[in-house]
Design a protein around this motif. Sequence first.
Motif, mmCIF file in Angstrom:
data_model
loop_
_atom_site.group_PDB
_atom_site.id
_atom_site.type_symbol
_atom_site.label_atom_id
_atom_site.label_comp_id
_atom_site.label_asym_id
_atom_site.label_seq_id
_atom_site.Cartn_x
_atom_site.Cartn_y
_atom_site.Cartn_z
ATOM 1 N N MET A 265 0.844 -1.192 0.000
ATOM 2 C CA MET A 265 0.000 0.000 0.000
ATOM 3 C C MET A 265 0.879 1.242 0.000
ATOM 4 O O MET A 265 1.922 1.281 0.652
ATOM 5 N N SER A 266 0.435 2.267 -0.735
ATOM 6 C CA SER A 266 1.148 3.547 -0.785
ATOM 7 C C SER A 266 0.138 4.653 -0.513
ATOM 8 O O SER A 266 -0.555 5.132 -1.424
ATOM 9 N N ASP B 273 -4.442 4.799 -0.165
ATOM 10 C CA ASP B 273 -3.881 4.401 -1.448
ATOM 11 C C ASP B 273 -4.942 4.651 -2.523
ATOM 12 O O ASP B 273 -6.024 4.061 -2.468
#
Length: 493
Positions: free
Chosen positions: A321-322, A363
Amino acid sequence: MNKSISGRYFRTTALVLVSGITLLGFILMYLCVGYFRSDSESTLLTGVHSLQDNFVQLDIQEASQLKDQPVVEQAVSVLANATGSIFLMTDNYGRILHCSDTTGAVDLTRTVNSRILNTAFSEGEYTELGELSGIYHSSYYSAGCPLINSSGQVIGYIFASRNAEALTAFLESIFSAFIVSAAVMLLVSSILSILLTSRLAGPLRRITAAAQSFGNGDLSARAPVAGDDEVAQLAVTFNDMADKLQAVDASRQSFMGNIAHELRTPMTSIKGFVDGMLDGTIPDDRRDHYLKIVSGEVGRLTRLTHSMLDITKLETGEYVMSAVDFDIWETVSSILFSREQQFIEHAIRLTGFNPVKVLVHADPDIVHQVIYNIVDNALKFTPDGGTIDLSVTENQKQGFVTVAILNTGEGIDPEALPYVFERFFKADKSRGLHAEGSGLGLHICKQLINRSGGKIWAESEYGKNAVFYFTLPCGKPKPPERSRSSRNAQNNK
């Protein structure tokens, strides 16, 4: 060698008891010897000082006058009989002038050495446990003091002695009683230790047996719980773990069964249509029609495979996840515009669409997938001419943004509502417009939202509508950038 808890506990208890009893024995002996010696020395000193006081009043100027004095013999005899001691009187050179002993324990040829006499003279008294310069053939408690005449001159010394064998007999008696008491205490303690360790080890053995049965495949095995101590808490913990593992196993079996079912249906259709085209059952002019059906089934298998891979990554922690700050309305708008044709075809009205910049911290790809799945779900179950309503509410005080997607229609059966986010769950009976789908979309949405720091839930008025809610953390707006001219002006000040 027995390595059980009961064996180790018994050995440890026995070692502690033996060590404690041994230490107690040494302390008891030390105190008894000290007390006996102190008592003997006190009694002997009292006797010699009493004679010293009596002889001061007598008109005796030299130690030689102590011989054959009836008064002296009488005083010494009375005191010796009263205290059970031996009294000696010597001159200034330590020679024995008078002795009360009648048993032959005293060697009258010996003299008291000058060291003892000097100590008695300088300190006023003398005590020892020994043979008193060899006068006795065994250990005696002895005490002495100077003999002073009426003129204040030291004319000799008085010594009183008591045989130390009485102490030995006393210690033997005490030691025998102590050994018997220690043996009884060890026996009772051993019995109690065996009973207590059996009571402690019994529940542990039952827990071990339950764990072995569970490990051998009997997932219904549970440990009996009795009481509320640490062992009972261990049994409760084991049972909780067993319940969870049994639930996981049941979920795994259900998962495998659902996968087999979901794969079998499209694969059976694909095989039937392909075989029909190969053996000529399906005419050439109908092949394109059935090839489209086969293509749709292959697409369904592809989506199912991707969904299963997503679930595996989410549950194993491999999903990367970002999280960034972005406007959630941009994601909502792009999804709605991509599904515009379906809204038009089914005459579905869209309400609540009011794009105002609202930042969330998540995200973007995950949020896109979640909204897409919920909107797709809403389109499936909204009847022609129905309504889909969207709302985005920001709560800066609590730090989250709530997204709500409502669709009119039959809604969700109250009995099915708690399970809509479970894997492979399909509420076809309650929302029966469409039976297609794998039942994994909402489960994936829940996993993604949970990993994003939010939560997701559903509400429904059966027969009227269904609403899906999810929350995400609020984003932080960037501070406004100052123009270059204003920065230059600030720097020139």
